[in-house]
Design a protein around this motif. Structure first.
Motif, PDB file in Angstrom:
ATOM      1  N   ASP A   1       0.809  -1.218   0.000  1.00 21.20           N
ATOM      2  CA  ASP A   1       0.000   0.000   0.000  1.00 21.20           C
ATOM      3  C   ASP A   1       0.842   1.267   0.000  1.00 21.20           C
ATOM      4  N   VAL A   2       2.017   1.226   0.629  1.00 20.45           N
ATOM      5  CA  VAL A   2       2.912   2.388   0.580  1.00 20.45           C
ATOM      6  C   VAL A   2       3.362   2.628  -0.859  1.00 20.45           C
ATOM      7  N   ALA A   3       3.752   1.560  -1.550  1.00 20.34           N
ATOM      8  CA  ALA A   3       4.173   1.689  -2.947  1.00 20.34           C
ATOM      9  C   ALA A   3       3.028   2.194  -3.816  1.00 20.34           C
ATOM     10  N   ALA A   4       1.820   1.698  -3.554  1.00 22.44           N
ATOM     11  CA  ALA A   4       0.653   2.133  -4.330  1.00 22.44           C
ATOM     12  C   ALA A   4       0.361   3.609  -4.095  1.00 22.44           C
ATOM     13  N   GLU A   5       0.494   4.061  -2.847  1.00 27.79           N
ATOM     14  CA  GLU A   5       0.240   5.468  -2.539  1.00 27.79           C
ATOM     15  C   GLU A   5       1.309   6.363  -3.154  1.00 27.79           C
ATOM     16  N   LEU A   6       2.557   5.930  -3.136  1.00 31.65           N
ATOM     17  CA  LEU A   6       3.621   6.707  -3.767  1.00 31.65           C
ATOM     18  C   LEU A   6       3.363   6.842  -5.271  1.00 31.65           C
ATOM     19  N   ALA A   7       2.879   5.772  -5.889  1.00 33.83           N
ATOM     20  CA  ALA A   7       2.564   5.811  -7.317  1.00 33.83           C
ATOM     21  C   ALA A   7       1.421   6.782  -7.593  1.00 33.83           C
ATOM     22  N   ARG A   8       0.424   6.801  -6.708  1.00 29.23           N
ATOM     23  CA  ARG A   8      -0.720   7.709  -6.884  1.00 29.23           C
ATOM     24  C   ARG A   8      -0.308   9.171  -6.785  1.00 29.23           C
ATOM     25  N   ARG A   9       0.726   9.437  -5.997  1.00 27.77           N
ATOM     26  CA  ARG A   9       1.156  10.826  -5.806  1.00 27.77           C
ATOM     27  C   ARG A   9       1.867  11.386  -7.037  1.00 27.77           C
ATOM     28  N   GLY A  10       2.191  10.506  -7.979  1.00 24.45           N
ATOM     29  CA  GLY A  10       2.646  10.954  -9.280  1.00 24.45           C
ATOM     30  C   GLY A  10       4.037  11.535  -9.329  1.00 24.45           C
ATOM     31  N   ARG A  11       4.190  12.502 -10.218  1.00 25.03           N
ATOM     32  CA  ARG A  11       5.500  13.083 -10.491  1.00 25.03           C
ATOM     33  C   ARG A  11       6.123  13.709  -9.251  1.00 25.03           C
ATOM     34  N   GLY A  12       7.439  13.680  -9.245  1.00 31.82           N
ATOM     35  CA  GLY A  12       8.160  14.278  -8.121  1.00 31.82           C
ATOM     36  C   GLY A  12       8.580  13.259  -7.095  1.00 31.82           C
ATOM     37  N   ILE A  13       7.939  12.069  -7.119  1.00 31.57           N
ATOM     38  CA  ILE A  13       8.319  10.993  -6.196  1.00 31.57           C
ATOM     39  C   ILE A  13       8.619   9.740  -7.008  1.00 31.57           C
ATOM     40  N   GLU A  14       9.885   9.437  -7.115  1.00 29.02           N
ATOM     41  CA  GLU A  14      10.314   8.193  -7.764  1.00 29.02           C
ATOM     42  C   GLU A  14      10.413   7.138  -6.677  1.00 29.02           C
ATOM     43  N   HIS A  15       9.965   5.929  -6.962  1.00 25.68           N
ATOM     44  CA  HIS A  15      10.039   4.908  -5.920  1.00 25.68           C
ATOM     45  C   HIS A  15      10.330   3.539  -6.510  1.00 25.68           C
ATOM     46  N   SER A  16      10.861   2.683  -5.643  1.00 25.63           N
ATOM     47  CA  SER A  16      11.125   1.297  -6.011  1.00 25.63           C
ATOM     48  C   SER A  16      10.814   0.426  -4.798  1.00 25.63           C
ATOM     49  N   GLY A  17      10.267  -0.749  -5.065  1.00 24.91           N
ATOM     50  CA  GLY A  17       9.949  -1.661  -3.974  1.00 24.91           C
ATOM     51  C   GLY A  17      10.760  -2.938  -4.079  1.00 24.91           C
ATOM     52  N   VAL A  18      11.189  -3.458  -2.933  1.00 21.10           N
ATOM     53  CA  VAL A  18      11.929  -4.718  -2.924  1.00 21.10           C
ATOM     54  C   VAL A  18      11.285  -5.699  -1.949  1.00 21.10           C
ATOM     55  N   GLY A  19      11.285  -6.958  -2.345  1.00 18.06           N
ATOM     56  CA  GLY A  19      10.818  -8.033  -1.482  1.00 18.06           C
ATOM     57  C   GLY A  19      11.985  -8.898  -1.056  1.00 18.06           C
ATOM     58  N   SER A  20      11.693  -9.978  -0.373  1.00 19.82           N
ATOM     59  CA  SER A  20      12.765 -10.846   0.132  1.00 19.82           C
ATOM     60  C   SER A  20      13.565 -11.492  -0.990  1.00 19.82           C
ATOM     61  N   LYS A  21      12.938 -11.664  -2.170  1.00 19.17           N
ATOM     62  CA  LYS A  21      13.655 -12.255  -3.303  1.00 19.17           C
ATOM     63  C   LYS A  21      14.637 -11.268  -3.914  1.00 19.17           C
ATOM     64  N   ASP A  22      14.383  -9.969  -3.696  1.00 16.71           N
ATOM     65  CA  ASP A  22      15.254  -8.930  -4.246  1.00 16.71           C
ATOM     66  C   ASP A  22      16.373  -8.550  -3.279  1.00 16.71           C
ATOM     67  N   MET A  23      16.076  -8.666  -1.984  1.00 15.71           N
ATOM     68  CA  MET A  23      17.050  -8.261  -0.969  1.00 15.71           C
ATOM     69  C   MET A  23      16.853  -9.094   0.286  1.00 15.71           C
ATOM     70  N   ASP A  24      17.854  -9.875   0.623  1.00 13.18           N
ATOM     71  CA  ASP A  24      17.817 -10.734   1.813  1.00 13.18           C
ATOM     72  C   ASP A  24      18.296  -9.922   3.016  1.00 13.18           C
ATOM     73  N   LEU A  25      17.387  -9.642   3.939  1.00  9.39           N
ATOM     74  CA  LEU A  25      17.731  -8.816   5.098  1.00  9.39           C
ATOM     75  C   LEU A  25      18.778  -9.457   5.999  1.00  9.39           C
ATOM     76  N   THR A  26      18.952 -10.760   5.875  1.00 11.88           N
ATOM     77  CA  THR A  26      19.959 -11.430   6.702  1.00 11.88           C
ATOM     78  C   THR A  26      21.354 -11.363   6.074  1.00 11.88           C
ATOM     79  N   ASP A  27      21.437 -10.754   4.905  1.00 11.98           N
ATOM     80  CA  ASP A  27      22.710 -10.599   4.204  1.00 11.98           C
ATOM     81  C   ASP A  27      23.063  -9.114   4.185  1.00 11.98           C
ATOM     82  N   ALA A  28      23.848  -8.667   5.170  1.00  6.85           N
ATOM     83  CA  ALA A  28      24.164  -7.250   5.322  1.00  6.85           C
ATOM     84  C   ALA A  28      24.849  -6.668   4.090  1.00  6.85           C
ATOM     85  N   LYS A  29      25.686  -7.458   3.454  1.00  9.04           N
ATOM     86  CA  LYS A  29      26.396  -6.986   2.262  1.00  9.04           C
ATOM     87  C   LYS A  29      25.419  -6.718   1.126  1.00  9.04           C
ATOM     88  N   GLN A  30      24.471  -7.628   0.967  1.00 10.55           N
ATOM     89  CA  GLN A  30      23.481  -7.452  -0.097  1.00 10.55           C
ATOM     90  C   GLN A  30      22.589  -6.241   0.181  1.00 10.55           C
TER      91      GLN A  30
END
Length: 284
Positions: A15-44
């Motif tokens: 919902d945060v990503a959806a709201e950022l998208a609704r706010r349109g221009r001026g806010i660029e955003h990207s979302g990551v899940g566990s497949k994109d970034m493993d929180l247990t891997d500090a280097k990643q």
């Protein structure tokens, strides 16, 4: 402004990503899940954050299986505490603002008054303890942070109490539901609006943000059935009659004084939020 949202496949991150998208221009955003970034891997974590180089990190990702955490404390700690530390370090490196989503479970749940943001912390389960460690990591490393404690979360993109009640209510004529745990539901679509407002300010600090009003699980279930026009009787029971692996706080009321003091709007009443949510998921 560039915003990185962690846990984008979960209820709040979605919902945060959806709201950022609704706010349109001026806010660029990207979302990551566990497949994109493993929180247990500090280097990643460092590599992902540095590569995108956001102005704000909204950290929604977490290990939230409260009962399972009692038997997987090492995994829960690695995600919620160590993972948050890694995010905070990366935020500090690039001088980004950070939003950390915490929980009512950092408190012990005693009494019947709302907990102030600076009330004594006494988590009664592993999940709450790891989320508190996450808070401490953020406060230790950063100055530009928003810590937002929430409770009883429900959103479109994930499992929650409302979806469980809808399913069980259609299968059974009567349900036993705990009636001595009190708190406030939090609709992620409403919370996302507040978070997106917050990150455009420098009003850093610790906040409590749930929908207005207080209820218990049994009363919550009864209102769900009424609004969804499901014929299922709710039988209130004490916590002791429904033992769980992890202890739950009986009082999850959270004070909104810090929200008021900063001039942020409180979220709508939970009953109003429930009606809108049921419409969103096609149950009303």
């Amino acid at each position: 402004m560039k915003v990185l949202v962690t846990g984008v496949t979960g209820q709040l991150g979605y919902d945060v990503a959806a709201e950022l998208a609704r706010r349109g221009r001026g806010i660029e955003h990207s979302g990551v899940g566990s497949k994109d970034m493993d929180l247990t891997d500090a280097k990643q974590v460092e590599e992902v954050v540095h590569a995108y180089h956001p102005d704000v990190i909204v950290h929604c990702a977490a290990y939230t299986a409260v009962d399972k955490a009692e038997d997987e404390s090492d995994v829960c700690m690695a995600v919620n505490a160590d993972g948050t530390l890694a995010i905070a370090k990366a935020a500090k490196d690039i001088d980004a603002k950070m939003v950390y989503i915490s929980t009512d479970y950092v408190f012990g749940g005693e009494g019947n008054l709302p907990f102030e943001v600076d009330a004594e912390k006494f988590p009664v389960n592993i999940y709450g303890m790891t989320k508190l460690f996450g808070e401490q990591a953020v406060q230790m490393l950063l100055r530009k942070y928003f810590i937002i404690r929430i409770s009883w979360v429900f959103g479109k993109n994930g499992n929650n109490f409302i979806k469980t009640m809808l399913r069980l209510g259609k299968e059974r004529k009567k349900l036993n539901v705990v009636a001595d745990q009190w708190g406030s539901p939090t609709y992620t679509a409403d919370l996302a609006l507040l978070i997106c407002d917050m990150i455009e300010t420098e009003k850093y600090g610790v906040y409590h943000a749930t929908n207005e009003g207080v209820t218990c699980w049994a009363d919550f279930a009864a209102v769900i059935f009424k609004e969804a026009e499901i014929s299922c009787e709710v039988h209130p029971i004490p916590t002791e009659a429904y033992p769980t692996r992890a202890q739950r706080p009986k009082n999850s009321r959270l004070s909104k004084k810090s929200l008021d003091a900063a001039g942020f709007h409180r979220l709508p009443d939970w009953r109003d939020a429930l009606k809108r949510y049921l419409m969103e998921i096609g149950e009303k």
